[in-house]
Design an enzyme around this catalytic site. Sequence first.
Site, PDB file in Angstrom:
ATOM      1  NE  ARG A  91       6.838  -0.560  10.530  1.00 10.31           N
ATOM      2  CZ  ARG A  91       5.726  -0.448   9.805  1.00 10.31           C
ATOM      3  NH1 ARG A  91       5.765   0.146   8.629  1.00 10.31           N
ATOM      4  NH2 ARG A  91       4.589  -0.935  10.248  1.00 10.31           N
ATOM      5  NE  ARG A 141      -3.995  -1.023   9.813  1.00  7.08           N
ATOM      6  CZ  ARG A 141      -2.924  -0.491   9.230  1.00  7.08           C
ATOM      7  NH1 ARG A 141      -2.887   0.784   8.935  1.00  7.08           N
ATOM      8  NH2 ARG A 141      -1.887  -1.244   8.947  1.00  7.08           N
ATOM      9  NE  ARG A 200       1.760  -4.878  11.487  1.00  4.73           N
ATOM     10  CZ  ARG A 200       2.760  -4.493  10.713  1.00  4.73           C
ATOM     11  NH1 ARG A 200       3.960  -4.994  10.894  1.00  4.73           N
ATOM     12  NH2 ARG A 200       2.562  -3.615   9.775  1.00  4.73           N
ATOM     13  NE  ARG A 216       7.268  -2.912   6.212  1.00  5.76           N
ATOM     14  CZ  ARG A 216       5.952  -2.634   6.296  1.00  5.76           C
ATOM     15  NH1 ARG A 216       5.359  -1.941   5.339  1.00  5.76           N
ATOM     16  NH2 ARG A 216       5.265  -3.071   7.332  1.00  5.76           N
ATOM     17  CE  LYS A 265      -1.907  -0.978   3.946  1.00 11.52           C
ATOM     18  NZ  LYS A 265      -1.229  -2.261   4.216  1.00 11.52           N
TER      19      LYS A 265
HETATM   20  P1  ADP Z   1       2.285  -1.788   3.215  1.00 12.12           P
HETATM   21  O1  ADP Z   1       2.309  -0.286   3.194  1.00 12.12           O
HETATM   22  O2  ADP Z   1       1.068  -2.354   2.570  1.00 12.12           O
HETATM   23  O3  ADP Z   1       2.514  -2.340   4.574  1.00 12.12           O
HETATM   24  P2  ADP Z   1       4.854  -1.627   1.822  1.00 12.12           P
HETATM   25  O4  ADP Z   1       4.576  -0.720   0.682  1.00 12.12           O
HETATM   26  O5  ADP Z   1       5.647  -1.104   2.938  1.00 12.12           O
HETATM   27  O6  ADP Z   1       3.487  -2.309   2.312  1.00 12.12           O
HETATM   28  O7  ADP Z   1       5.564  -2.935   1.212  1.00 12.12           O
HETATM   29  C1  ADP Z   1       5.928  -4.037   2.054  1.00 12.12           C
HETATM   30  C2  ADP Z   1       7.314  -4.566   1.639  1.00 12.12           C
HETATM   31  O8  ADP Z   1       7.245  -5.176   0.352  1.00 12.12           O
HETATM   32  C3  ADP Z   1       8.374  -3.485   1.515  1.00 12.12           C
HETATM   33  O9  ADP Z   1       9.606  -4.060   1.888  1.00 12.12           O
HETATM   34  C4  ADP Z   1       8.354  -3.129   0.036  1.00 12.12           C
HETATM   35  O10 ADP Z   1       9.613  -2.618  -0.382  1.00 12.12           O
HETATM   36  C5  ADP Z   1       8.047  -4.469  -0.611  1.00 12.12           C
HETATM   37  N1  ADP Z   1       7.209  -4.381  -1.817  1.00 12.12           N
HETATM   38  C6  ADP Z   1       6.227  -3.480  -2.091  1.00 12.12           C
HETATM   39  N2  ADP Z   1       5.633  -3.746  -3.269  1.00 12.12           N
HETATM   40  C7  ADP Z   1       6.235  -4.864  -3.752  1.00 12.12           C
HETATM   41  C8  ADP Z   1       6.039  -5.663  -4.950  1.00 12.12           C
HETATM   42  N3  ADP Z   1       5.100  -5.365  -5.857  1.00 12.12           N
HETATM   43  N4  ADP Z   1       6.830  -6.756  -5.093  1.00 12.12           N
HETATM   44  C9  ADP Z   1       7.742  -7.068  -4.164  1.00 12.12           C
HETATM   45  N5  ADP Z   1       7.991  -6.377  -3.038  1.00 12.12           N
HETATM   46  C10 ADP Z   1       7.242  -5.278  -2.813  1.00 12.12           C
HETATM   47  P1  ADP Z   2       1.591  -1.440   7.368  1.00 10.85           P
HETATM   48  O1  ADP Z   2       1.912  -0.427   6.308  1.00 10.85           O
HETATM   49  O2  ADP Z   2       2.630  -2.493   7.449  1.00 10.85           O
HETATM   50  O3  ADP Z   2       0.220  -2.025   7.243  1.00 10.85           O
HETATM   51  P2  ADP Z   2       1.211   0.828   9.046  1.00 10.85           P
HETATM   52  O4  ADP Z   2       2.432   1.661   9.011  1.00 10.85           O
HETATM   53  O5  ADP Z   2       0.076   1.211   8.178  1.00 10.85           O
HETATM   54  O6  ADP Z   2       1.650  -0.671   8.731  1.00 10.85           O
HETATM   55  O7  ADP Z   2       0.669   0.686  10.521  1.00 10.85           O
HETATM   56  C1  ADP Z   2       1.504   0.307  11.573  1.00 10.85           C
HETATM   57  C2  ADP Z   2       0.671   0.211  12.837  1.00 10.85           C
HETATM   58  O8  ADP Z   2       0.113   1.502  13.145  1.00 10.85           O
HETATM   59  C3  ADP Z   2      -0.532  -0.719  12.758  1.00 10.85           C
HETATM   60  O9  ADP Z   2      -0.199  -2.071  13.029  1.00 10.85           O
HETATM   61  C4  ADP Z   2      -1.447  -0.115  13.837  1.00 10.85           C
HETATM   62  O10 ADP Z   2      -1.000  -0.474  15.130  1.00 10.85           O
HETATM   63  C5  ADP Z   2      -1.190   1.378  13.678  1.00 10.85           C
HETATM   64  N1  ADP Z   2      -2.158   2.002  12.756  1.00 10.85           N
HETATM   65  C6  ADP Z   2      -1.890   2.584  11.555  1.00 10.85           C
HETATM   66  N2  ADP Z   2      -3.012   3.063  10.987  1.00 10.85           N
HETATM   67  C7  ADP Z   2      -4.030   2.761  11.834  1.00 10.85           C
HETATM   68  C8  ADP Z   2      -5.446   2.970  11.808  1.00 10.85           C
HETATM   69  N3  ADP Z   2      -6.068   3.569  10.769  1.00 10.85           N
HETATM   70  N4  ADP Z   2      -6.183   2.525  12.872  1.00 10.85           N
HETATM   71  C9  ADP Z   2      -5.595   1.932  13.903  1.00 10.85           C
HETATM   72  N5  ADP Z   2      -4.280   1.687  13.989  1.00 10.85           N
HETATM   73  C10 ADP Z   2      -3.490   2.095  12.974  1.00 10.85           C
END
Ligand code: ADP
Ligand code: ADP
Length: 214
Positions: A160, A88, A171, A127, A13
Amino acid sequence: MKIIMLGAPGAGKGTQAKKIAEKYGVPHISTGDIFRANIKNGTELGNKAKTYMDQGLLVPDELTVALVIDRIQGEDCKNGFVLDGFPRTIPQAEALDEALKGLGEAMDYAIDVDVPDENIINRMSGRRACLDCGATYHIVTIPTKVEGICDACGSKVVLREDDKPETVQKRLEVYHAQTQPLIDYYKGQNILKTVDGTQPMEAVFGAIVGILGA
Ligand code: ADP
Ligand code: ADP
Ligand code: ZN
């Protein structure tokens, strides 16, 4: 253009939201980044949020909703925004709709970046995140140019705390229980679009541009 990014933790995302923000000139609003910045600065909100984030739990809606509703009314959001990590929960989605309605507006797209659970643990363990500028990388698929150093700002990139496998499992459970129902919620509003998030990053972005328009 008002866009919501949906998808499991690690689906990509954030990666796609940044590319959308850049191409379409709208701000990228990540609640996770906002919480992490607050943690880093030792604010009261940060201290509260951290206790939930460390356990892989959601930060309560009371601490989350007002923050986003306020943020989307910023001057830079006039032409739209891309929400990453919010809503969320169903109550968050309802609060967002309610607030937009009050402003005479509505969301345009909810893009579900679809990645099965099997792929998520790998994505997360690889990541690497820059806690200074929010950039994210992956040790195999999207590496930094210099190992361990953020391309964008030169700070160190780290695994992280909540990306360790034990927390990722939690999660994912939380995602299925509390966030996945949003897919049907936005399907019901006819704004849901699904992209295959297992493709390489550029292919996923190509699919998104196909939806949003070049
Ligand atoms: P989210 O915001 O949904 O948690 P991230 O954008 O941080 O996800 O992506 C999660 C991990 O996967 C990161 O290490 C990112 O660099 C990697 N990643 C993101 N998109 C892709 C893809 N299309 N293919 C492989 N790895 C990806
Ligand atoms: P990822 O990109 O891997 O899904 P985020 O950076 O979006 O992780 O979120 C990390 C953490 O921050 C989540 O596991 C949650 O604890 C908190 N968080 C982020 N956005 C929200 C939300 N909209 N509502 C509740 N908790 C949130
Ligand atoms: Zn950086």
